[in-house]
Design a protein around this motif. Structure first.
Motif, short mmCIF file in Angstrom:
data_model
loop_
_atom_site.label_atom_id
_atom_site.label_comp_id
_atom_site.label_asym_id
_atom_site.label_seq_id
_atom_site.Cartn_x
_atom_site.Cartn_y
_atom_site.Cartn_z
N GLN A 5 -2.05 122.42 43.08
CA GLN A 5 -3.06 123.10 44.09
C GLN A 5 -3.94 121.90 44.91
O GLN A 5 -4.04 121.79 46.04
CB GLN A 5 -3.81 124.14 43.52
CG GLN A 5 -3.08 125.44 43.40
CD GLN A 5 -3.79 126.44 42.78
OE1 GLN A 5 -4.51 126.18 41.89
NE2 GLN A 5 -3.87 127.52 43.14
N TRP A 9 -4.11 121.22 48.95
CA TRP A 9 -5.16 121.33 49.61
C TRP A 9 -5.54 119.95 50.42
O TRP A 9 -6.12 119.92 51.65
CB TRP A 9 -6.33 121.89 48.70
CG TRP A 9 -6.18 123.47 48.81
CD1 TRP A 9 -6.13 124.07 47.34
CD2 TRP A 9 -5.99 124.43 49.53
NE1 TRP A 9 -5.82 125.20 47.46
CE2 TRP A 9 -5.76 125.74 48.58
CE3 TRP A 9 -5.95 124.54 51.14
CZ2 TRP A 9 -5.39 126.74 49.23
CZ3 TRP A 9 -5.73 125.82 51.53
CH2 TRP A 9 -5.43 127.01 50.74
N SER A 12 -3.15 119.47 53.19
CA SER A 12 -3.30 120.34 54.18
C SER A 12 -4.47 119.78 55.05
O SER A 12 -4.38 119.80 56.48
CB SER A 12 -3.44 121.73 53.96
OG SER A 12 -2.27 122.10 52.97
N TYR B 5 0.38 130.55 52.76
CA TYR B 5 -0.51 129.13 53.02
C TYR B 5 0.32 128.20 53.88
O TYR B 5 -0.14 127.62 54.65
CB TYR B 5 -0.74 128.52 51.60
CG TYR B 5 -1.73 129.07 50.79
CD1 TYR B 5 -2.53 130.36 51.11
CD2 TYR B 5 -1.96 128.90 49.46
CE1 TYR B 5 -3.30 131.00 50.51
CE2 TYR B 5 -2.94 129.54 48.37
CZ TYR B 5 -3.46 130.56 49.08
OH TYR B 5 -4.28 131.28 48.40
N TYR B 6 1.46 128.09 53.45
CA TYR B 6 2.43 127.22 54.41
C TYR B 6 2.66 127.88 55.70
O TYR B 6 2.58 126.92 56.68
CB TYR B 6 3.61 126.98 53.77
CG TYR B 6 3.77 126.08 52.64
CD1 TYR B 6 3.84 124.69 52.84
CD2 TYR B 6 3.91 126.84 51.35
CE1 TYR B 6 3.70 123.80 51.69
CE2 TYR B 6 3.85 125.55 50.26
CZ TYR B 6 3.72 124.41 50.44
OH TYR B 6 3.74 123.29 49.44
#
Lengths: 167, 111
Positions: A5, A9, A12, B5-6
């Motif tokens: 995770q 993040w 991203s 999320y993707y």
């Protein structure tokens, strides 16, 4: 929070910040460098999804070849300094608002869609993205598109030479 | 990772690309924003392929569901590479004729 995770993040955030910097950079060379950062982040996502072949192809083709082509053209035209005439403020505002509205509508659609609620994209497992598996499918079922793409490359090469030639 | 999320990450990247096409005037940056949109779509396709594989592998351990999507991404990259070479040739030609990379000069095509 597991390591997966944290990596997700981080990648991203890196992708989004770099994509915004592509927009806001005045200097086109900086835009190209930020776009390379976006491609690295997306390749990291591919590795996280265990699509290793696509991660490497993304790095070689996009970050390696295409972005070098962009840099080459920018430096050939000597655009390093800022000479972009600005659009007027209302046009910029309209563009930003329409893009933001599209994002808002699509996100709200995704959040309330029942089909994808609770579905999981598997990370770190699954071997469909490995090169052996993809190569078998590519050369069994997708041979004809593969060969046609070589013709596409040939025509693109000839087209680029014909267009770029000094007449 | 939940698929939402993707999807939302890809949507955000795609919309940043759209805003870039709408607000910037440098044709090279517009072109780079198109590449950004293509990459957002690629990321979404890979995430969906892993989602379908995760669903199919429950019933069948050796399932190869989702391989097609990754090959589609491969072909998108192939087509994008061809597109960039022709597009940059057009930009170089345009710069040679007008000494400008402003998208607005293209409106002379309508006359």
């Amino acid at each position: 929070m597991s390591a997966t995770q944290i990596i997700f993040w981080f990648l991203s955030a890196l992708a989004l910040v770099s994509a915004l910097m592509v927009l806001f950079s005045k200097n086109p060379v900086h835009s190209v460098l930020w776009l390379i950062a976006v491609f690295f982040a997306i390749s990291g996502h591919y590795i996280l999804l265990n699509a290793q072949f696509l991660a490497i192809v993304n790095l070689i083709v996009y970050a390696g070849a295409i972005m070098v082509l962009f840099l080459f053209v920018i430096m050939l035209m000597n655009l390093n300094k800022d000479m972009e005439s600005q659009k007027n403020l209302w046009m910029k505002l309209a563009g930003t608002i329409s893009g933001g509205c599209l994002l808002m509508i699509l996100v709200s659609l995704v959040r309330q869609s029942p089909e994808i609620a609770g579905k999981i994209a598997e990370v770190k497992t699954g071997d469909i993205g490995l090169i052996g598996n993809l190569g078998k499918v590519l050369f069994n079922e997708y041979v004809v598109p593969f060969e046609i793409s070589s013709v596409l490359f040939l025509s693109a090469m000839i087209g680029a030479i014909v267009i770029g030639k000094k007449d | 990772m939940p698929i939402q999320y993707y999807i939302i990450l890809s949507l955000a990247l795609f919309c940043i690309g759209i805003v870039g096409v709408l607000v910037r005037r440098n044709v090279i940056i517009v072109f780079m924003c198109i590449e950004l949109m293509l990459n957002a779509v690629n990321l979404l396709l890979v995430a969906f392929s892993k989602m379908h594989h995760a669903i199919a592998v429950v019933n069948d351990k050796a399932s190869a569901a989702g391989t097609d999507a990754q090959l589609f991404v491969f072909f998108i990259m192939v087509v994008a590479a061809a597109e960039v070479s022709v597009g940059l040739a057009i930009i170089v030609m345009m710069y040679r004729n007008t000494h400008s990379v402003d998208v607005n000069f293209l409106n002379r095509l309508k006359n």
